[in-house]
Design a protein around this motif. Structure first.
Motif, PDB file in Angstrom:
ATOM      1  N   THR A 205      -7.591  15.825  -1.177  1.00 45.92           N
ATOM      2  CA  THR A 205      -7.464  14.856  -2.270  1.00 45.92           C
ATOM      3  C   THR A 205      -6.006  14.472  -2.410  1.00 45.92           C
ATOM      4  O   THR A 205      -5.128  15.337  -2.468  1.00 45.92           O
ATOM      5  N   LEU A 206      -5.762  13.169  -2.463  1.00 50.12           N
ATOM      6  CA  LEU A 206      -4.404  12.653  -2.615  1.00 50.12           C
ATOM      7  C   LEU A 206      -4.147  12.411  -4.097  1.00 50.12           C
ATOM      8  O   LEU A 206      -4.935  11.723  -4.762  1.00 50.12           O
ATOM      9  N   GLU A 214      -5.595  10.311  -9.282  1.00 53.33           N
ATOM     10  CA  GLU A 214      -6.188  10.589  -7.978  1.00 53.33           C
ATOM     11  C   GLU A 214      -6.140   9.304  -7.161  1.00 53.33           C
ATOM     12  O   GLU A 214      -6.619   8.265  -7.597  1.00 53.33           O
ATOM     13  N   ARG A 215      -5.586   9.376  -5.935  1.00 48.43           N
ATOM     14  CA  ARG A 215      -5.433   8.159  -5.114  1.00 48.43           C
ATOM     15  C   ARG A 215      -6.435   8.105  -3.965  1.00 48.43           C
ATOM     16  O   ARG A 215      -6.516   7.103  -3.272  1.00 48.43           O
ATOM     17  N   VAL A 260      -5.195  13.602   6.280  1.00 49.38           N
ATOM     18  CA  VAL A 260      -3.958  12.938   5.828  1.00 49.38           C
ATOM     19  C   VAL A 260      -3.964  11.483   6.287  1.00 49.38           C
ATOM     20  O   VAL A 260      -3.661  10.556   5.521  1.00 49.38           O
ATOM     21  N   GLY A 261      -4.346  11.266   7.534  1.00 52.56           N
ATOM     22  CA  GLY A 261      -4.388   9.905   8.070  1.00 52.56           C
ATOM     23  C   GLY A 261      -5.337   9.022   7.276  1.00 52.56           C
ATOM     24  O   GLY A 261      -5.006   7.887   6.908  1.00 52.56           O
ATOM     25  N   ALA A 267      -4.794   4.705   0.755  1.00 55.87           N
ATOM     26  CA  ALA A 267      -3.812   4.414  -0.292  1.00 55.87           C
ATOM     27  C   ALA A 267      -2.746   3.422   0.165  1.00 55.87           C
ATOM     28  O   ALA A 267      -1.924   2.981  -0.650  1.00 55.87           O
ATOM     29  N   GLY A 268      -2.725   3.083   1.467  1.00 58.47           N
ATOM     30  CA  GLY A 268      -1.725   2.157   1.984  1.00 58.47           C
ATOM     31  C   GLY A 268      -0.315   2.725   1.921  1.00 58.47           C
ATOM     32  O   GLY A 268       0.626   2.034   1.546  1.00 58.47           O
ATOM     33  N   ILE A 269      -0.179   3.983   2.281  1.00 61.78           N
ATOM     34  CA  ILE A 269       1.150   4.628   2.233  1.00 61.78           C
ATOM     35  C   ILE A 269       1.452   5.317   3.566  1.00 61.78           C
ATOM     36  O   ILE A 269       0.551   5.566   4.368  1.00 61.78           O
TER      37      ILE A 269
END
Ligand code: FES
Length: 615
Positions: A205-206, A214-215, A260-261, A267-269
């Motif tokens: 979870t980001l 939460e993202r 992570v990818g 999230a576009g980060i």
């Protein structure tokens, strides 16, 4: 088979669809669709937290327990997911406030407490006098009133950024370590990822470390599966050949990086924006991901390599996030009671509950914690992989094609298949359902012996009678007859024996801890079921086979993926992290293998309860 009576249910706003049998509780259908609803009263109809809104379709007659809704609310379409059942195709809205973990700015635990966002990573905005000519980043120390340590390789780059930003910047730091320096012209970005590293599945979870938002959430299969389905087979691989440890570590890390990818794309980060990570998993998973030899966990006295939580440079383990980020690993209690159990305890506020409470995570290892009078007893019990479909002739995981629910109604069985596809096998919940139904209808003895065709009760409906077939000396129960190229799906006598071992191990663990605490099962105020499998169990069937003690259903509560929730809480709050360590220190690990009474209790627990003994 009567899957033709399955009903399509669509949940809004996600649009996720599942197929269920008539009479299925909305709560259960939502769980099947991947939603864990708030159930603080344990489905007793008294808290009103699980309310959902019916947009089309019909539900069953209002349950007498559902007194939290007025007639006007029911006319508007509101229903209690725990008390109302699905009787036709339906479209149902789940409001965010009814979700156990919903995407709000502040996470809440199941007890509804608010979690302050106070992570170990801090963001401060500094504005330095333009005339400050001190070298490098020394001027930051003066502005912040502390001495920051900086990776020498990055000092030049960070200094340039500070100068380019006109001496103004957001400082991202963990303790006294400077992680990042961002232009003050845009809002600061500091993200973290919380991992729940399971033997089979990994969830990440980001989270925004500034706001707590939460993202994104992503899941992947654990890349270690080719090395064995369960922790013991993976430990064995390392014991046979220590060179396999790095392979296993890399396989799991590959899954974390895959997550992570996915999260970064969602999230576009860039991955470098993730400046911190937490990880909760069972003892074997936590040790392997840290590159620590797990072989001591495969032999008596099952000693973990560490008990205290610790932080490790994420890059040193191969985690592809910010190069200076660290990874926090949860403390472990002992044996197979690992970081996932500690995380589950902080997520459920276990240590703050006022009355005797049991926390159970049913998996290959059943992890059990019991709270009584301020003491916390913990144990793990080797249930084996039966609940995950392994060692069951036609067992499979709960994926498309798995029969997940079985009930006997109107003289024959009805099944529900995940994904509304032809049945290919049965998963753990269907295994429990089938055995419970066979016991209720007299096809199975409490000893676990399936009756032979000639022994079946005379009053048994013909459709059920035809489902018992003899294969050699043993009978088997046909859930789905063969049709065309499709093989029959059957439950064998041997499958039932495997279930007895798995269920007996968990129940014996529960009873042993109760004995240690001087309690009877009926003294329990609540049983909290955690983990992916626990949340799909039907309580009455789990009780019918003796897996769970005979308590009123409202005392048996589902708490979702508590390990993942605990990892998120530790990411957002340094205080929760301290609480995890305090809980570890308080917990008393009970080694079931050396408990003098465990074997007797285990033998007794393998027998199914007589009719009427279970609720
Ligand atoms: Fe449904 Fe409380 S009213 S869980």
């Amino acid at each position: 088979m009567s899957s033709d009576i399955e009903l399509r249910v669509t949940f809004q706003p996600s649009g996720r669809t599942v197929h269920v049998l008539p009479g299925t509780a909305i709560l259960e259908a939502a769980a099947r669709a991947g939603f864990v609803l708030l159930t603080p009263c344990g489905g007793g109809g008294t808290c009103g937290k699980c309310r959902v809104k019916i947009h089309s379709g019909t539900t069953g007659a209002p349950d007498a327990r559902a007194h939290r809704l007025t007639a006007a609310q029911r006319r508007e379409g509101w229903r209690l997911a725990c008390c109302d059942t699905i009787e036709s195709e339906a479209v149902i809205e789940i409001p965010p406030t009814s979700l156990f973990e919903h995407s709000q700015k502040i996470l809440t635990g199941d007890a509804g407490h608010t979690l302050a966002v106070d992570p170990v990573v801090r963001v401060t905005t500094v504005k330095l006098p333009p005339a400050d000519t001190r070298p490098g980043l020394d001027c930051l120390d003066a502005a912040l009133g502390e001495t920051l340590s900086i990776d020498p390789a990055r000092a030049g780059e960070l200094t340039d950024r500070l100068r380019a930003g006109g001496q103004q910047a957001h400082i991202v730091q963990e303790g006294c370590r400077l992680l990042d320096l961002q232009p003050a012209t845009a809002p600061a970005v500091a993200l973290g990822v919380a991992f729940d590293l399971g033997t089979t599945t990994v969830v990440g979870t980001l989270l925004d470390l500034v706001t707590g938002t939460e993202r994104g959430v992503a899941a992947a299969l654990n890349g270690q599966i080719p090395f064995g389905d369960d922790v013991l087979s993976r430990i064995l691989r390392v014991r046979e050949n220590p060179a396999r440890l790095p392979e296993l570590q890399a396989a799991a890390m590959c899954s974390l990086n895959e997550i992570v990818g996915t999260l970064c794309r969602q999230a576009g980060i860039a991955p470098e924006r993730i400046v911190h990570a937490t990880l909760a998993g069972n003892t074997t998973m936590q040790q392997i991901i840290c590159g620590l030899d797990p072989t001591a966990l495969g032999e008596i006295p099952f000693t973990p390599a560490f008990v205290h939580s610790f932080e490790v440079p994420a890059a040193s383990l191969g985690l592809a996030i910010h190069p200076a980020a660290s990874l926090y690993v949860f403390p472990q209690i002992g044996g197979f009671v690992g970081g996932d159990t500690v995380a589950g305890m902080i997520a459920s506020n276990f240590d703050r509950l006022p009355k005797p409470t049991l926390l159970v995570d049913i998996g290959t290892n059943g992890e059990i914690a019991l709270l009584h009078h301020g003491r916390i007893f913990c144990a793990s019990t080797a249930a084996g992989p039966a609940f995950e479909g392994a060692r069951i002739a036609q067992g499979m995981r709960a994926t498309a094609g798995a029969i997940e629910k079985v009930l006997i109604r109107d003289g024959d069985i009805h099944i529900n298949v995940i994904g509304n596809t032809p049945p290919a096998g049965l998963c753990g919940t269907a295994l429990i359902d089938t055995v419970a139904e066979l016991l209720r209808h007299g096809l199975l003895e409490p000893t676990g012996r399936l009756l032979l065709p000639e022994e079946l009760p005379a009053a048994l409906p013909e459709a059920l009678r035809r489902r018992i077939e003899r294969t050699g000396d043993d009978p088997r129960f046909v859930l789905v007859p063969a049709a065309g190229d499709r093989a029959a799906v059957c439950l064998t006598q041997r499958d039932i024996r495997e279930l007895q071992l798995a269920s007996g191990a968990i129940r014996a663990g529960i009873e042993t801890l109760l004995q240690r605490a001087g309690l009877a099962a009926t003294d329990l105020d609540a049983v909290l079921l955690a983990g992916a499998f626990g949340n799909f169990i039907r309580r009455s069937n789990a009780q019918r086979i003796g897996l769970l003690p005979p308590l009123p259903h409202e005392r048996i509560r589902f708490i979702g993926n508590a390990s993942s929730m605990g990892a998120k809480m530790a990411l957002l709050s340094a205080a929760e992290r301290n609480r995890a360590e305090t809980l570890r220190a308080r917990a008393e690990h009970v080694d079931l293998g050396s408990d003098p009474g465990f074997l007797d209790i285990f033998c007794q627990s393998m027998l199914f309860p007589e009719e009427g003994a279970a609720l």
